[in-house]
Enzyme design. Structure first.
Site, PDB file in Angstrom:
ATOM      1  CB  SER A  19      -0.886  -0.002   1.246  1.00  0.00           C
ATOM      2  OG  SER A  19      -1.747   1.106   1.232  1.00  0.00           O
ATOM      3  CE  LYS A  57      -4.833  -0.105   0.179  1.00  0.00           C
ATOM      4  NZ  LYS A  57      -5.552  -0.987   1.143  1.00  0.00           N
ATOM      5  CG  LEU A  58      -1.245   3.906  -6.697  1.00  0.00           C
ATOM      6  CD1 LEU A  58      -1.374   4.752  -7.972  1.00  0.00           C
ATOM      7  CD2 LEU A  58       0.160   3.956  -6.134  1.00  0.00           C
ATOM      8  CE  LYS A  59      -4.321   3.555   2.212  1.00  0.00           C
ATOM      9  NZ  LYS A  59      -5.567   2.954   2.703  1.00  0.00           N
ATOM     10  CG  ASP A  82      -8.048   2.059   0.409  1.00  0.00           C
ATOM     11  OD1 ASP A  82      -7.515   1.499   1.375  1.00  0.00           O
ATOM     12  OD2 ASP A  82      -9.234   2.479   0.433  1.00  0.00           O
ATOM     13  CG  ASN A 126      -8.650   4.721   3.495  1.00  0.00           C
ATOM     14  OD1 ASN A 126      -7.586   4.777   2.906  1.00  0.00           O
ATOM     15  ND2 ASN A 126      -8.961   3.703   4.286  1.00  0.00           N
ATOM     16  CD  GLU A 181      -8.997  -1.118   0.160  1.00  0.00           C
ATOM     17  OE1 GLU A 181      -7.983  -1.169  -0.566  1.00  0.00           O
ATOM     18  OE2 GLU A 181      -8.966  -1.334   1.377  1.00  0.00           O
ATOM     19  CG  ASP A 203     -10.933  -1.499   4.384  1.00  0.00           C
ATOM     20  OD1 ASP A 203      -9.827  -0.955   4.244  1.00  0.00           O
ATOM     21  OD2 ASP A 203     -11.307  -1.979   5.475  1.00  0.00           O
ATOM     22  CE  LYS A 213      -7.825  -2.887   6.190  1.00  0.00           C
ATOM     23  NZ  LYS A 213      -7.982  -1.423   6.361  1.00  0.00           N
ATOM     24  N   GLY A 241      -4.554  -4.654   5.748  1.00  0.00           N
ATOM     25  CA  GLY A 241      -3.594  -4.447   6.837  1.00  0.00           C
ATOM     26  C   GLY A 241      -3.908  -3.196   7.627  1.00  0.00           C
TER      27      GLY A 241
HETATM   28  C1  LIG Z   1      -3.304   3.788   8.450  1.00  0.00           C
HETATM   29  S1  LIG Z   1      -4.313   3.231   7.130  1.00  0.00           S
HETATM   30  C2  LIG Z   1      -4.878   1.683   7.657  1.00  0.00           C
HETATM   31  C3  LIG Z   1      -6.016   1.234   6.737  1.00  0.00           C
HETATM   32  C4  LIG Z   1      -5.556   0.982   5.309  1.00  0.00           C
HETATM   33  N1  LIG Z   1      -4.486  -0.008   5.277  1.00  0.00           N
HETATM   34  C5  LIG Z   1      -3.604  -0.021   4.268  1.00  0.00           C
HETATM   35  O1  LIG Z   1      -3.594   0.779   3.355  1.00  0.00           O
HETATM   36  C6  LIG Z   1      -2.548  -1.094   4.323  1.00  0.00           C
HETATM   37  C7  LIG Z   1      -1.715  -0.935   5.548  1.00  0.00           C
HETATM   38  C8  LIG Z   1      -0.767  -2.114   5.706  1.00  0.00           C
HETATM   39  O2  LIG Z   1      -0.069  -2.440   4.721  1.00  0.00           O
HETATM   40  O3  LIG Z   1      -0.763  -2.702   6.805  1.00  0.00           O
HETATM   41  C9  LIG Z   1      -6.719   0.547   4.426  1.00  0.00           C
HETATM   42  O4  LIG Z   1      -7.725   1.285   4.418  1.00  0.00           O
HETATM   43  O5  LIG Z   1      -6.672  -0.475   3.758  1.00  0.00           O
HETATM   44 MG   LIG Z   2      -8.695   0.221   2.800  1.00  0.00          MG
END
Ligand SMILES: CSCC[C@@H](NC(=O)CCC(=O)O)C(=O)O
Ligand SMILES: [Mg+2]
Length: 368
Positions: A135, A161-163, A189, A191, A214, A239, A263, A291
C-alpha cells in the site's frame, strides 16, 4: 484452558516513512498488544485500532479501556475458555470489534500453542507462502510517488495499491501506468473520501485497468456503492463497510461490492474473518487480506489467513521493513514477492524480548 492472567502492553513503533491516506498521516503506530496467560500456554493478540478514530470508530485508548473494564473480566468469569468462547462471551457487548479481535487472537494463539497446531492449518490454509502487495500513501509529488512505486516493484511486490483522494487520483494512476506499464497489478483505496456525486469523475479511472477501487464512499453508504458499481467498469471493493460475515453477505446481495478486503480486526477476529471468507467464496467474490500496519505478531496471523483458498488477490501483507526499521519479531522478509506462512504452533512467531522492551511504552496487568 483456564485464564490465569492478562497483560495489556502498548508499543510505539516509528514508521520508516510517513504514511498518508485520505484521513490523515501516520508517522508511528501506537499499538495495543494483549498477552493472555492460561494454565496451558501463553498467547499474543494485536489490536488494529489506530490512535485516533479516523479509520473506524475505534481508537487504541478506547480499546484498552473496554478490554480492561468489560471484556477481560467477562472472559475471566466464563466457566470455559477457548477461542470460540470469546465471541460467545463478548457477544452482548456492542461494537469494539478490534478490541474483541485482539483478545480472541490471544486466546486462539494460546489454545493452538497448547495443541501444537499452526494457525494456518486451523483456519484452512492451502498455501505455505502468499503473494504480497504493498500500500502506497499519498505523496507530495508524482515524481516522489513514481520513485516509491519503482522501489517496491524492484523489491518484488506483486501488486501496487495507491491511496487516493479528491485531487490525487487520476493523475497519479495515469503516471504509474505510463511509467510501469499495463501489466503491473494496480488498485486504489479512497478510504471513503468520495460521494456518489463523484461517480463521473471516478469513471475516469476505468481506462487504467485497475483491479479494484477500494471503499470509495462512506462506510455506511452500501446502497451508494451499489449505485456506483453500476456506473464504473472498475470493480468495487469494500473495506470499512464490511464488519461481519452478515454485512458481507448483505453488501454482495445488494451489488455493493465485487471484491472484499478482509481485515480480521475490523470484523471481530480471525474466526469471523474465516466466515467472511466463506460467505464471499460461496458467492464467487474474491477476497484479499488488508492491513492495519501491524507489528510482526498481527502480520504473522494475517499471512496465515491470506493462505486460505478464497484469497486469490495479493493482500497488504507486506514485509516488516515496509513500515518498520525494526520489528518486534524476527522480521518478515519478502522472497520472490511472497512471504512464508508461519509453520509453528499458534501464530508461529514470538516477540524478541529485548526488541519488545525497546518499544514498550506501558504495560498493565488486568485482574482476572
Ligand atoms: C493507516 S491506514 C490503515 C487502513 C488501510 N491499510 C492499508 O492501506 C494497508 C496498511 C498495511 O499495509 O498494513 C486501508 O484502508 O486499507
Ligand atoms: Mg482500505
Amino acid at each position: 484452558m483456564k485464564l490465569t492472567g492478562v497483560e495489556l502492553r502498548r508499543i510505539e513503533m516509528p514508521l520508516v516513512a510517513p504514511f498518508r491516506t485520505s484521513f490523515g498521516t501516520q508517522t508511528a503506530r501506537d499499538i495495543l498488544l494483549v498477552r493472555v496467560e492460561t494454565d496451558e500456554a501463553v498467547g499474543w493478540g494485536e489490536c488494529g485500532a489506530l490512535a485516533d478514530p479516523l479509520y473506524s470508530p475505534e481508537y487504541v485508548d478506547g480499546a484498552a479501556d473496554v478490554l480492561r473494564r468489560f471484556f477481560v473480566p467477562a472472559l475471566a468469569a466464563a466457566d470455559h475458555l477457548d477461542a470460540t468462547a470469546v465471541g460467545r462471551v463478548l457477544a452482548p457487548f456492542k461494537g469494539h470489534r478490534m478490541a474483541k479481535a485482539a483478545l480472541e487472537m490471544a486466546v486462539l494463539d494460546a489454545e493452538l500453542r497448547a495443541q501444537g497446531r499452526p494457525l494456518a492449518r486451523e483456519l484452512g490454509a492451502v498455501r505455505d507462502r502468499v503473494p504480497c502487495g504493498v500500500s502506497v500513501g499519498i505523496m507530495g509529488s508524482v515524481g516522489e510517488l513514481l520513485d516509491t512505486v519503482g522501489g517496491y516493484l524492484d523489491a518484488g511486490y506483486v501488486r501496487i495499491k495507491l491511496k487516493i483522494q479528491p485531487g490525487w487520483d487520476v493523475e497519479p494512476v495515469r503516471a504509474v501506468r505510463e511509467r510501469f506499464g499495463d501489466d503491473v497489478l494496480l488498485q486504489v483505496d479512497a478510504n471513503t473520501a468520495y460521494t456518489l456525486a463523484d461517480a463521473r469523475h471516478l469513471a475516469r479511472l476505468d481506462p487504467f485497468g485497475l483491479l479494484l477501487i477500494e471503499q470509495p464512499l462512506d462506510e455506511e453508504d452500501v446502497l451508494g456503492h451499489a449505485e456506483l458499481a453500476k456506473r464504473l467498469a472498475t470493480p468495487v471493493c469494500l473495506d470499512e463497510s464490511i464488519v461481519s460475515a452478515k454485512s458481507a453477505a448483505d453488501a454482495i446481495a445488494l451489488g455493493a461490492c465485487q471484491v472484499v478486503n478482509i481485515k480480521p480486526g475490523r470484523v471481530g477476529g480471525y474466526l469471523e474473518a474465516r466466515r467472511v471468507h466463506d460467505v464471499c467464496a460461496a458467492n464467487g467474490v474474491p477476497v484479499w487480506c488488508g492491513g492495519m500496519l501491524e507489528s510482526g505478531l498481527g502480520r504473522a496471523a494475517n499471512v496465515a489467513l491470506a493462505a486460505l483458498p478464497g484469497f486469490t488477490l495479493p493482500g497488504d501483507t507486506s514485509a516488516s521493513d515496509r513500515y518498520y526499521r525494526t520489528d518486534i519479531i524476527e522480521p518478515f522478509v519478502l522472497s520472490g514477492g511472497h512471504l512464508d506462512v508461519p509453520a509453528g504452533p499458534g501464530i508461529g512467531v514470538d516477540p524478541v524480548p529485548e526488541l519488545l522492551a525497546e518499544v514498550t511504552t506501558a504495560t498493565e496487568r488486568v485482574a482476572c
